[in-house]
Design a protein around this motif. Structure first.
Motif, PDB file in Angstrom:
ATOM      1  N   VAL A 140     -57.419  -4.180  30.007  1.00  0.00           N
ATOM      2  CA  VAL A 140     -58.829  -4.183  30.393  1.00  0.00           C
ATOM      3  C   VAL A 140     -58.986  -4.343  31.898  1.00  0.00           C
ATOM      4  N   ARG A 144     -60.511  -1.683  34.690  1.00  0.00           N
ATOM      5  CA  ARG A 144     -61.643  -1.982  35.573  1.00  0.00           C
ATOM      6  C   ARG A 144     -61.268  -1.749  37.020  1.00  0.00           C
ATOM      7  N   ILE A 149     -64.956  -0.479  37.862  1.00  0.00           N
ATOM      8  CA  ILE A 149     -66.057  -0.602  36.911  1.00  0.00           C
ATOM      9  C   ILE A 149     -66.579  -2.022  36.911  1.00  0.00           C
ATOM     10  N   LYS A 150     -67.867  -2.113  36.915  1.00  0.00           N
ATOM     11  CA  LYS A 150     -68.487  -3.432  36.919  1.00  0.00           C
ATOM     12  C   LYS A 150     -68.454  -4.001  35.509  1.00  0.00           C
ATOM     13  N   ASN A 151     -68.068  -5.239  35.419  1.00  0.00           N
ATOM     14  CA  ASN A 151     -68.037  -5.912  34.138  1.00  0.00           C
ATOM     15  C   ASN A 151     -69.425  -6.448  33.833  1.00  0.00           C
ATOM     16  N   ASP A 152     -70.105  -5.862  32.849  1.00  0.00           N
ATOM     17  CA  ASP A 152     -71.472  -6.297  32.590  1.00  0.00           C
ATOM     18  C   ASP A 152     -71.596  -7.187  31.363  1.00  0.00           C
ATOM     19  N   TYR A 153     -70.522  -7.788  30.968  1.00  0.00           N
ATOM     20  CA  TYR A 153     -70.585  -8.741  29.854  1.00  0.00           C
ATOM     21  C   TYR A 153     -71.003 -10.104  30.387  1.00  0.00           C
ATOM     22  N   ILE A 161     -64.589 -11.426  23.194  1.00  0.00           N
ATOM     23  CA  ILE A 161     -63.803 -10.177  23.130  1.00  0.00           C
ATOM     24  C   ILE A 161     -62.300 -10.409  23.029  1.00  0.00           C
ATOM     25  N   PHE A 169     -53.925  -7.076  23.704  1.00  0.00           N
ATOM     26  CA  PHE A 169     -53.682  -7.536  25.064  1.00  0.00           C
ATOM     27  C   PHE A 169     -52.334  -8.193  25.220  1.00  0.00           C
TER      28      PHE A 169
ATOM     29  N   SER B  31     -63.050  -1.087  24.795  1.00  0.00           N
ATOM     30  CA  SER B  31     -64.267  -1.777  24.370  1.00  0.00           C
ATOM     31  C   SER B  31     -64.412  -3.115  25.068  1.00  0.00           C
ATOM     32  N   GLY B  32     -63.332  -3.585  25.703  1.00  0.00           N
ATOM     33  CA  GLY B  32     -63.456  -4.829  26.447  1.00  0.00           C
ATOM     34  C   GLY B  32     -63.840  -4.641  27.896  1.00  0.00           C
ATOM     35  N   SER B  34     -66.501  -2.873  29.440  1.00  0.00           N
ATOM     36  CA  SER B  34     -67.910  -3.133  29.762  1.00  0.00           C
ATOM     37  C   SER B  34     -68.742  -2.786  28.539  1.00  0.00           C
ATOM     38  N   ARG B  35     -70.002  -3.152  28.604  1.00  0.00           N
ATOM     39  CA  ARG B  35     -70.890  -2.899  27.460  1.00  0.00           C
ATOM     40  C   ARG B  35     -71.030  -1.421  27.194  1.00  0.00           C
ATOM     41  N   CYS B  36     -71.196  -0.686  28.268  1.00  0.00           N
ATOM     42  CA  CYS B  36     -71.391   0.767  28.138  1.00  0.00           C
ATOM     43  C   CYS B  36     -70.196   1.396  27.418  1.00  0.00           C
ATOM     44  N   TRP B  37     -69.004   0.982  27.810  1.00  0.00           N
ATOM     45  CA  TRP B  37     -67.818   1.555  27.182  1.00  0.00           C
ATOM     46  C   TRP B  37     -67.750   1.156  25.702  1.00  0.00           C
ATOM     47  N   ARG B  38     -68.102  -0.115  25.433  1.00  0.00           N
ATOM     48  CA  ARG B  38     -68.065  -0.571  24.047  1.00  0.00           C
ATOM     49  C   ARG B  38     -69.024   0.251  23.204  1.00  0.00           C
TER      50      ARG B  38
END
Lengths: 170, 427
Positions: A140, A144, A149-153, A161, A169, B31-32, B34-38
Motif C-alpha cells: 500500500v 501511494r 496518491i493522497k491517503n483519504d482514509y 484496513i 501485507f 483497496s488500502g 485510498s477510498r477512491c481506489w477501494r
C-alpha cells in the motif's frame, strides 16, 4: 459512415462537399496536426465530430497538449497501417507498443487522459495495463509513493484496513 | 496539462486501470490505498488467489474470510480462480453471491482438511454440487478432485470448457458429471485415476483430451459427431461414434493393452498417432484402414497380441502400406513396428513403378540389429522410391544384444547415411 472507394478517395458527406483525405487537429496550445481521416476516426470522439459536421476548420482538442497529441497521432498512424494478420507484423506492432509506453509517469497519465478523452480503446487498454503492471506486487505504501496518491482514509478507517487485509501485507 | 498525480484521473479511468489487476494480493493492497481506489473494487472482473496467497498469515479462517469478503465486494465478478487452500463448506455461499455474473471458475479442491472431512462424513463430492447454481458458467477447471458420485449440477447449459486435472474419479461419477454439461466444446480429463467404463455424449464437442492413469482396465464410449481433435491415453476398449470431422487423433496406452477399437470412418483425418506397449493387431490394422487420407502418421507400439502374451508384429507389405496411404507426408515409426516393415516378404511387391509420391519427412527408430540386411534394404527402398523426400532421420537407441552384430549394423547405417548425405542423418 464514410465509404471508401478503391483508390482511397473518401466519399465525404461532412466537409462541405469537398473530397478531403486529411483532417486537421488543433491541440490545446494551438498547434496544428494533419492526419488521414482513416486514422482520425480511430477516435470515436473525432468520428462523432465529423458526423456532426463540425470540422470545417479543423478539430479543436482543448484537452490535449501538442506533445501528447503528436504521440497519439503516431500511435494511430502505426496501428491504422498494420492491417495485415501476418505474425511478423504482429511482433513488430507489439514491440512498438512496448516502447511506446516506456515514458515517464506524467507523460503516461497524459496519454491515458488523451486516450480516454478521444475514446481510443486500444491505446487506453495499453496505457492502463502499463500502469497496472507498475502496481503489481507493491505494498500500500509503495503504491501511494509511486503514484503520489493522497491517503483519504480517516485514522479510524486506516486502523481497520490492515487488520482485514493483514494477509496481503506480510 | 499539469501532472497532478493519479489523483487527477477521473474515476472511470482508475477503474480501467484497476480492472487489469486480478491477483488477490494486489487487489487487497489497492483497496488500502485510498477510498477512491477501494470504491473501484466492485468493478473488478477477475479475482485470482494464488497457491501461496495466505501462506504467511496461516491459512484456515483467515483465508476463507478474506476470500469471502473480496468475492462479496466484487459485484460484477466474471472470473474466479482459487489455488490456495480453502474450506469447501464456504464455497456454496461464494458462488451463490456471484451466480449471475460468473463465467470462469477454477478451483483447487485438494485441501487436506477437506479430504479428511469428506472421508469422515462419507460425502463423495457433495461440496461441488453448489457449482450447479452458476447458470452463466462457461469455463470450469477443477484440480485435485475426488469424485465418487456424480455432482448434482442439473444442467450447466452454458458450459463450453470442462477440465479436470489430477483427480480420482468413479466411472459413473464422471459420466454423470459430463452428462450435466451437454454443450461442451472442449473436454479435458488429465491425470485422472479411473477404471471401469465411461460414456460421453457431446454433440458440440470439438476438442477432447483424456488421460486416464491407474491400474484398472477402462473402456471409453464417445459420441461426438463434431470432434476435430481427439487425444486419449489409458483405455483398453474405445468406441467412437462420429469421426466425420476428426482431423487429429492420438490413441495411446502407456501400460497394458489396447484390445479393440470401434470407429466408423475417418474421412478427413490428417494426423494419426498410435502409441503404447501392446495393441491387438486387429485394432492396429483396422485403424490404419480407416485412416486412408492421413498425412502425418506416428506409430510407436512395442508389441502386439490379443491376450497377455506379448508378440511381435506380423509382416507388413511395404508397397501395400504406402499405396493405401497415398497422402502420407510425415511418417514416424519405431522399433518393433519398423521391423514389421522389414520382413522377408515385405518388399516382394516392390517394382520400378512403385513410388511413394507424397512422403517428405521420415523418422525411424531402430532398436535391434536383427535382420540387419533387410532393414538396410528397406531404408534404401524408402529413399529411392520417395521422389519428394526431404529428410530421413534414423535414431539408433539402446541397441539390444550389444555385440559385434550391432557394431556392424551401425557402421552400415552410417555408410547409408553418408551415401545419402543431405537427405539422411543419424541421431
Amino acid at each position: 459512415m464514410a465509404a471508401t472507394t478503391a483508390d482511397g478517395n473518401k466519399v465525404d458527406e461532412a466537409v462541405g462537399g469537398e473530397k478531403s483525405k486529411m483532417i486537421t487537429l488543433k491541440s490545446s496550445d494551438s498547434e496544428q496536426f494533419e492526419m488521414t481521416r482513416e486514422a482520425a476516426v480511430m477516435s470515436q470522439t473525432i468520428q462523432h465530430m465529423i458526423e456532426d459536421d463540425c470540422v470545417d476548420s479543423g478539430v479543436p482538442l482543448p484537452n490535449v497538449g501538442s506533445k501528447i497529441l503528436a504521440m497519439v497521432i503516431e500511435y494511430r498512424n502505426r496501428h491504422v497501417d498494420a492491417s495485415s494478420d501476418s505474425a511478423g507484423e504482429k511482433e513488430d506492432l507489439k514491440s512498438f507498443d512496448e516502447s511506446f509506453v516506456k515514458v515517464d509517469q506524467p507523460t503516461l497519465f497524459d496519454i491515458i487522459l488523451a486516450a480516454n478523452y478521444l475514446d481510443i480503446k486500444g491505446l487506453l487498454d495499453l496505457s492502463c495495463q502499463t500502469v497496472a503492471d507498475m502496481i503489481k506486487g507493491k505494498s500500500v505504501e509503495e503504491i501511494r509513493k509511486t503514484f503520489n496518491i493522497k491517503n483519504d482514509y480517516t485514522p479510524d478507517e486506516e486502523e481497520e484496513i490492515p487488520r482485514e487485509n493483514q494477509w496481503a501485507f506480510e | 496539462m499539469e501532472f497532478d498525480g493519479m489523483d487527477a484521473l477521473p474515476d472511470g479511468v482508475v477503474q480501467s486501470i484497476l480492472s487489469q489487476l486480478s491477483n488477490a494480493r494486489d487487489v487487497a493492497a489497492c483497496s488500502g490505498v485510498s477510498r477512491c481506489w477501494r470504491d473501484c473494487v466492485p468493478f473488478l472482473p477477475a479475482l485470482y488467489f494464488p497457491r501461496s496467497a495466505f501462506d504467511a498469515a496461516g491459512a484456515g479462517a483467515c483465508a476463507d474470510d478474506a476470500i469471502g469478503r473480496m468475492v462479496e465486494a466484487a459485484a460484477r465478478l466474471e472470473e474466479l480462480v482459487i489455488y490456495c487452500p480453502f474450506s469447501s463448506a464456504r464455497l456454496p455461499r461464494w458462488l451463490a453471491m456471484r451466480s449471475a455474473s460468473l463465467r470462469v471458475l477454477e478451483l483447487r479442491v485438494d485441501s487436506a482438511a477437506d479430504k479428511a472431512a469428506a472421508a469422515a462424513s462419507g460425502a463423495g463430492s457433495g461440496h461441488l454440487d453448489c457449482i450447479g447454481v452458476v447458470s452463466t458458467l462457461q469455463e470450469l477447471r477443477l484440480w485435485g478432485l475426488t469424485m465418487t458420485r456424480a455432482p448434482s449440477w442439473g444442467q450447466l447449459g452454458r458450459l463450453r470448457v470442462l477440465e479436470i486435472v489430477g483427480a480420482h474419479l468413479e466411472d459413473l461419477a464422471v459420466s454423470g458429471a459430463v452428462y450435466a454439461c451437454p454443450n461442451l466444446t472442449d473436454l479435458a480429463l488429465l491425470g485422472c485415476e479411473c477404471s471401469g467404463a465411461v460414456n460421453f455424449t457431446l454433440p458440440l464437442l470439438e476438442r477432447c483430451r483424456l488421460d486416464f492413469v491407474g491400474s484398472g482396465s477402462c473402456a471409453l464410449t464417445l459420441a461426438a459427431p463434431r470432434v476435430e481433435s481427439l487425444e486419449v491415453q489409458g483405455f483398453n476398449w474405445i468406441v467412437l461414434q462420429g469421426g466425420d470431422r476428426l482431423k487429429r487423433l492420438t490413441i495411446a496406452k502407456n501400460t497394458g493393452s489396447v484390445y479393440s477399437l470401434g470407429i466408423e470412418r475417418l474421412p478427413v483425418l490428417e494426423q494419426l498417432s498410435l502409441r503404447g506397449v501392446q495393441w491387438s493387431w486387429g485394432a492396429v490394422s483396422y485403424l490404419l484402414q480407416c485412416a486412408a487420407e492421413v498425412r502425418h502418421l506416428v506409430m510407436k507400439v512395442e508389441f502386439c497380441g490379443d491376450f497377455d502374451t506379448l508378440q511381435p508384429f506380423p509382416e507388413v507389405d511395404l508397397v501395400e502400406f504406402f499405396n493405401t496411404h497415398p497422402k502420407l507426408r510425415r511418417f514416424e515409426i519405431h522399433g518393433a513396428m519398423f521391423a514389421a516393415l522389414c520382413q522377408k516378404n515385405s518388399l516382394k511387391n516392390l517394382d520400378s513403378r512403385f513410388s511413394i509420391s507424397s512422403l517428405e519427412e521420415v523418422l525411424i527408430t531402430v532398436r535391434s540389429p536383427l535382420n540387419a540386411e533387410q532393414k538396410l534394404i528397406t531404408l534404401e527402398s524408402l529413399v529411392c522410391c520417395s521422389p519428394r523426400l526431404l529428410s530421413m532421420v534414423i535414431r539408433i537407441s539402446q541397441m539390444k544384444n550389444c555385440h559385434e552384430a550391432s557394431d556392424e549394423f551401425f557402421e552400415e547405417i552410417c555408410k547409408f547415411a553418408h551415401v545419402n548425405k543431405g537427405r539422411v542423418r543419424i541421431e
